[in-house]
Design a protein around this motif. Structure first.
Motif, PDB file in Angstrom:
ATOM      1  N   GLU A  34       8.631 -36.167  11.205  1.00 27.07           N
ATOM      2  CA  GLU A  34       8.808 -37.818  11.046  1.00 27.07           C
ATOM      3  C   GLU A  34       7.644 -38.090  10.073  1.00 27.07           C
ATOM      4  O   GLU A  34       7.869 -39.127   9.332  1.00 27.07           O
ATOM      5  CB  GLU A  34       8.448 -38.384  12.333  1.00 27.07           C
ATOM      6  CG  GLU A  34       9.541 -37.894  13.109  1.00 27.07           C
ATOM      7  CD  GLU A  34       9.242 -38.300  14.779  1.00 27.07           C
ATOM      8  OE1 GLU A  34      10.163 -38.485  15.461  1.00 27.07           O
ATOM      9  OE2 GLU A  34       7.952 -38.539  15.192  1.00 27.07           O
ATOM     10  N   GLN A  37       9.814 -37.499   6.661  1.00 22.81           N
ATOM     11  CA  GLN A  37      11.226 -38.525   6.812  1.00 22.81           C
ATOM     12  C   GLN A  37      10.949 -39.567   7.726  1.00 22.81           C
ATOM     13  O   GLN A  37      11.631 -39.500   8.818  1.00 22.81           O
ATOM     14  CB  GLN A  37      12.476 -37.732   7.104  1.00 22.81           C
ATOM     15  CG  GLN A  37      12.348 -36.834   6.146  1.00 22.81           C
ATOM     16  CD  GLN A  37      12.911 -37.162   4.495  1.00 22.81           C
ATOM     17  OE1 GLN A  37      13.898 -38.067   4.600  1.00 22.81           O
ATOM     18  NE2 GLN A  37      12.225 -36.551   3.789  1.00 22.81           N
ATOM     19  N   ASP A  40      14.036 -41.014   9.774  1.00 22.71           N
ATOM     20  CA  ASP A  40      15.287 -40.296  10.120  1.00 22.71           C
ATOM     21  C   ASP A  40      15.030 -39.960  11.651  1.00 22.71           C
ATOM     22  O   ASP A  40      13.775 -39.193  11.825  1.00 22.71           O
ATOM     23  CB  ASP A  40      15.275 -38.922   9.425  1.00 22.71           C
ATOM     24  CG  ASP A  40      16.726 -38.249   9.526  1.00 22.71           C
ATOM     25  OD1 ASP A  40      17.087 -38.233  10.726  1.00 22.71           O
ATOM     26  OD2 ASP A  40      16.871 -37.596   8.566  1.00 22.71           O
ATOM     27  N   ARG A  42      16.680 -38.389  13.866  1.00 23.80           N
ATOM     28  CA  ARG A  42      17.853 -37.226  14.396  1.00 23.80           C
ATOM     29  C   ARG A  42      17.132 -36.071  15.005  1.00 23.80           C
ATOM     30  O   ARG A  42      17.734 -35.831  15.853  1.00 23.80           O
ATOM     31  CB  ARG A  42      18.758 -36.579  13.113  1.00 23.80           C
ATOM     32  CG  ARG A  42      19.683 -37.820  12.770  1.00 23.80           C
ATOM     33  CD  ARG A  42      20.425 -37.515  11.109  1.00 23.80           C
ATOM     34  NE  ARG A  42      19.695 -37.281  10.295  1.00 23.80           N
ATOM     35  CZ  ARG A  42      20.230 -36.848   9.076  1.00 23.80           C
ATOM     36  NH1 ARG A  42      21.474 -36.533   8.910  1.00 23.80           N
ATOM     37  NH2 ARG A  42      19.295 -36.660   7.979  1.00 23.80           N
ATOM     38  N   ALA A  70      20.437 -32.831  13.774  1.00 19.64           N
ATOM     39  CA  ALA A  70      19.186 -32.306  13.378  1.00 19.64           C
ATOM     40  C   ALA A  70      19.357 -31.300  12.224  1.00 19.64           C
ATOM     41  O   ALA A  70      18.221 -31.355  11.458  1.00 19.64           O
ATOM     42  CB  ALA A  70      18.475 -31.834  14.608  1.00 19.64           C
ATOM     43  N   LYS A  72      21.245 -31.292   9.794  1.00 15.86           N
ATOM     44  CA  LYS A  72      21.618 -31.836   8.736  1.00 15.86           C
ATOM     45  C   LYS A  72      20.307 -32.637   8.116  1.00 15.86           C
ATOM     46  O   LYS A  72      20.261 -32.844   7.036  1.00 15.86           O
ATOM     47  CB  LYS A  72      22.871 -32.787   8.879  1.00 15.86           C
ATOM     48  CG  LYS A  72      24.068 -32.438   9.026  1.00 15.86           C
ATOM     49  CD  LYS A  72      25.179 -33.347   8.960  1.00 15.86           C
ATOM     50  CE  LYS A  72      26.528 -32.753   9.345  1.00 15.86           C
ATOM     51  NZ  LYS A  72      27.656 -33.637   9.985  1.00 15.86           N
ATOM     52  N   ALA A  73      19.445 -33.312   9.239  1.00  7.39           N
ATOM     53  CA  ALA A  73      18.299 -33.709   8.918  1.00  7.39           C
ATOM     54  C   ALA A  73      17.239 -32.732   8.067  1.00  7.39           C
ATOM     55  O   ALA A  73      16.802 -32.969   7.354  1.00  7.39           O
ATOM     56  CB  ALA A  73      17.633 -34.416   9.944  1.00  7.39           C
ATOM     57  N   ALA A  86      12.661 -29.897  12.280  1.00 10.81           N
ATOM     58  CA  ALA A  86      14.098 -30.237  12.470  1.00 10.81           C
ATOM     59  C   ALA A  86      14.711 -28.920  12.826  1.00 10.81           C
ATOM     60  O   ALA A  86      15.555 -29.385  13.966  1.00 10.81           O
ATOM     61  CB  ALA A  86      14.645 -30.765  11.073  1.00 10.81           C
TER      62      ALA A  86
END
Length: 182
Positions: A34, A37, A40, A42, A70, A72-73, A86
């Motif tokens: 976090e 990102q 985001d 996810r 997650a 993809k994140a 992630a």
């Protein structure tokens, strides 16, 4: 001809315990993702879905979808530590899908979130391996007797997998050496 793979008895409660363990391990490093990102959610959604299953929810498409999200994140993370965090979240949601097959690769479903979380912590600390070892010790303390019992039903963790694979094998050995009554 391929060898027949033995099935392992796994109850829904076993899966819930393994998923709760994985969610707790992943949750510990969510802030690393976090920070990288902030917009985001996810990985956090994947950990939340894992907790929901662990607490009695269904193991359905929504849980699987959060794991994929997650993953993809992780691809969008700027730092390796955020990517590992992630992946830990993805692994937490994926823990609910531990297959009842006596295959060493299934150990990754049990211990993957903990290993990715430990690797994320190492990377944030300039690849300090002692930080990862500390995270693994926290994971050993998080593992309930049910998690240890489930782990012991499977073959030992497989070789390979780079540093995360190494962390999985260390955690696997530590948990297997732990008494079932711990």
């Amino acid at each position: 001809m391929t060898a027949e793979v033995r099935e392992i008895a796994l109850s829904k409660q076993d899966l819930r315990e393994v998923t709760a363990f994985a969610a707790a391990c992943a949750e510990a490093v969510l802030e690393m993702f976090e920070a990288d990102q902030p917009g985001d959610s996810r990985p956090r959604a994947a950990v939340s879905a894992a907790w929901e299953f662990a607490r009695g929810g269904e193991r359905g498409k929504a849980l699987r979808d959060t794991a994929w999200a997650a993953l993809k994140a992780a691809k969008g993370a700027r730092t390796a530590a955020a990517r590992e965090a992630a992946w830990a979240a993805m692994s937490a949601a994926g823990a609910a899908y531990l297959h009842p097959l006596a295959e060493a690769n299934q150990v990754k479903h049990i211990l993957g979130a903990a290993a990715h979380a430990a690797r994320a912590a190492e990377l944030v600390a300039d690849d300090d391996r002692s930080i990862g070892a500390g995270h693994l010790q926290l994971s050993v303390r998080r593992a309930t007797p049910v998690v240890v019992d489930v782990l012991k039903r499977f073959p030992v963790a497989p070789s390979g997998g780079g540093r995360v694979g190494e962390l999985i094998r260390v955690l696997d050995a530590d948990l297997r050496s732990r008494s079932s009554g711990a």
